[in-house]
Design an enzyme around this catalytic site. Structure first.
Site, PDB file in Angstrom:
ATOM      1  N   GLY A  86     -53.228  61.987  31.663  1.00 35.18           N
ATOM      2  CA  GLY A  86     -53.043  61.962  30.080  1.00 35.18           C
ATOM      3  C   GLY A  86     -54.009  60.170  30.837  1.00 35.18           C
ATOM      4  O   GLY A  86     -55.417  60.570  29.963  1.00 35.18           O
TER       5      GLY A  86
ATOM      6  N   TYR B 254     -39.329  77.006  32.929  1.00 33.19           N
ATOM      7  CA  TYR B 254     -40.727  76.122  32.901  1.00 33.19           C
ATOM      8  C   TYR B 254     -41.875  76.998  32.006  1.00 33.19           C
ATOM      9  O   TYR B 254     -42.616  76.275  31.605  1.00 33.19           O
ATOM     10  CB  TYR B 254     -40.568  75.667  33.865  1.00 33.19           C
TER      11      TYR B 254
ATOM     12  N   LYS C  16     -44.554  76.422  29.436  1.00 29.39           N
ATOM     13  CA  LYS C  16     -46.283  75.671  30.199  1.00 29.39           C
ATOM     14  C   LYS C  16     -47.115  77.045  29.465  1.00 29.39           C
ATOM     15  O   LYS C  16     -48.035  77.391  29.331  1.00 29.39           O
ATOM     16  CB  LYS C  16     -46.711  75.756  31.638  1.00 29.39           C
TER      17      LYS C  16
ATOM     18  N   ARG D 188     -49.700  56.929  31.090  1.00 34.32           N
ATOM     19  CA  ARG D 188     -49.548  57.458  32.487  1.00 34.32           C
ATOM     20  C   ARG D 188     -49.857  58.423  32.477  1.00 34.32           C
ATOM     21  O   ARG D 188     -50.615  59.596  31.983  1.00 34.32           O
ATOM     22  CB  ARG D 188     -48.564  57.478  32.764  1.00 34.32           C
ATOM     23  N   GLY D 189     -50.574  58.900  33.940  1.00 30.77           N
ATOM     24  CA  GLY D 189     -50.448  59.602  34.985  1.00 30.77           C
ATOM     25  C   GLY D 189     -51.890  60.084  34.113  1.00 30.77           C
ATOM     26  O   GLY D 189     -52.586  59.929  34.195  1.00 30.77           O
TER      27      GLY D 189
ATOM     28  N   LYS E  86     -44.165  58.898  22.904  1.00 22.53           N
ATOM     29  CA  LYS E  86     -41.963  58.190  22.807  1.00 22.53           C
ATOM     30  C   LYS E  86     -42.457  56.708  23.404  1.00 22.53           C
ATOM     31  O   LYS E  86     -41.871  55.764  23.043  1.00 22.53           O
ATOM     32  CB  LYS E  86     -40.834  58.663  23.319  1.00 22.53           C
TER      33      LYS E  86
ATOM     34  N   GLY F 250     -48.829  62.446  24.266  1.00 18.06           N
ATOM     35  CA  GLY F 250     -48.430  61.633  25.505  1.00 18.06           C
ATOM     36  C   GLY F 250     -49.812  60.968  25.701  1.00 18.06           C
ATOM     37  O   GLY F 250     -50.307  59.971  25.791  1.00 18.06           O
TER      38      GLY F 250
END
Length: 288
Positions: free
Chosen positions: A33, A178, A182, A30-31, A52, A27
């Site tokens: 990362g 989820y 995680k 953006r964000g 991706k 990743g």
């Protein structure tokens, strides 16, 4: 106390640098990362981003190529790798390309993650499989395939963006699929830290104490309103920098929050990271 305003940690931390070290991140276009990548780039790090998104997304800003350009503008060296962390061949190719371009790997950051907060009754198995494959399998595979290179580094770290293993039934009951995904990432931290202890490879997890302003949150129902009570991703980036510049033999098997990692560097005032809401009105993140 943002990076732009004043030092984000004590002078001792400020003197520690990622200059010349090589990071391979899943990743990161953006964000959180990208924020971690840019913080490392300001030190002069080499950052390989595997993601991706090679073409602009209609609902999300940034591609692996725009991320690479931002990393180089910030002072680092970048390698844009278009690939899927779920695909064995793509991960092998990403590791090989990073070693070929930069001569090795010092740090792996498992940042890629999928989120769906549906209940067990409502989640589709396609979404469940996506979370399991990206979050758990992808984390294990990128770490595993990087081990040969990491063992050659004297500053080897694996850092995974995943929460403490909080077994309060609240979290499993709220969104079991989820939570399982995680916690699978966190179990990877727990197991690899012990398995790799003798190799001197630090393995840790990092999780924000509050909601962080990201595209994933903004695109959720009510997300644009929620991020008004969030912090910027820079707090996680500064915390990651603090962890990744520590001696790996004395820093492994930890489940840090961003506040804890920075507090160990002497930081006690986090107000500069907030996006406007008072500290007592920030939304607490999950799993804490």
């Amino acid at each position: 106390m943002t990076t732009a305003d004043q030092p984000s940690a004590t002078p001792n931390h400020a003197e520690r640098s990622l200059q010349g070290r090589t990071i391979l991140m899943s990743g990161g276009s953006r964000g959180i990362g990208l924020a971690i990548a840019l913080r490392a780039a300001r030190d002069g790090a080499n950052v390989a981003i595997m993601a991706k998104t090679s073409e602009p997304h209609p609902a999300l800003e940034g591609t692996v190529h725009t991320a690479a350009a931002a990393i180089e503008e910030a002072g680092g060296r970048a390698l844009a790798i278009v690939g899927d962390v779920r695909n064995d061949d793509d991960v092998t190719a990403a590791v090989d390309a990073t070693v070929r371009e930069f001569g090795g790997i010092d740090i792996v950051v498992n940042n890629a993650s999928a989120i769906d907060l549906s209940s067990t009754s409502d989640v589709s198995m396609k979404r469940y499989d996506l979370m399991a494959d990206i979050n758990v399998r992808g984390t294990l595979m990128l770490s595993k395939f990087s081990l040969e290179a990491l063992r050659k580094s004297t500053s080897a770290h694996i850092l995974t963006l995943s929460p403490p293993l909080n077994l309060d039934p609240k979290w499993a009951g709220s969104h079991l699929p989820y939570t399982m995904a995680k916690y699978g990432m966190s179990l990877t931290t727990l197991g690899l830290a012990e398995e790799l202890r003798a190799d001197g490879i630090a393995v840790n997890s990092l999780w924000p104490c509050t909601l962080i302003d990201t595209a994933a949150i903004r695109n959720m129902p009510g997300g644009k309103k929620m991020v008004q009570a969030a912090r910027g991703p820079e707090i996680v980036a500064d915390a990651a920098h603090a962890i990744l510049t520590r001696d790996p033999r004395g820093c492994t098997g930890n489940f840090y929050t961003d506040e804890e990692a920075l507090a160990e560097e002497g930081v006690s005032d986090f107000t500069g990271y907030s996006l406007g809401a008072p500290e007592d009105q920030l939304i607490r993140d999950m799993f804490l």
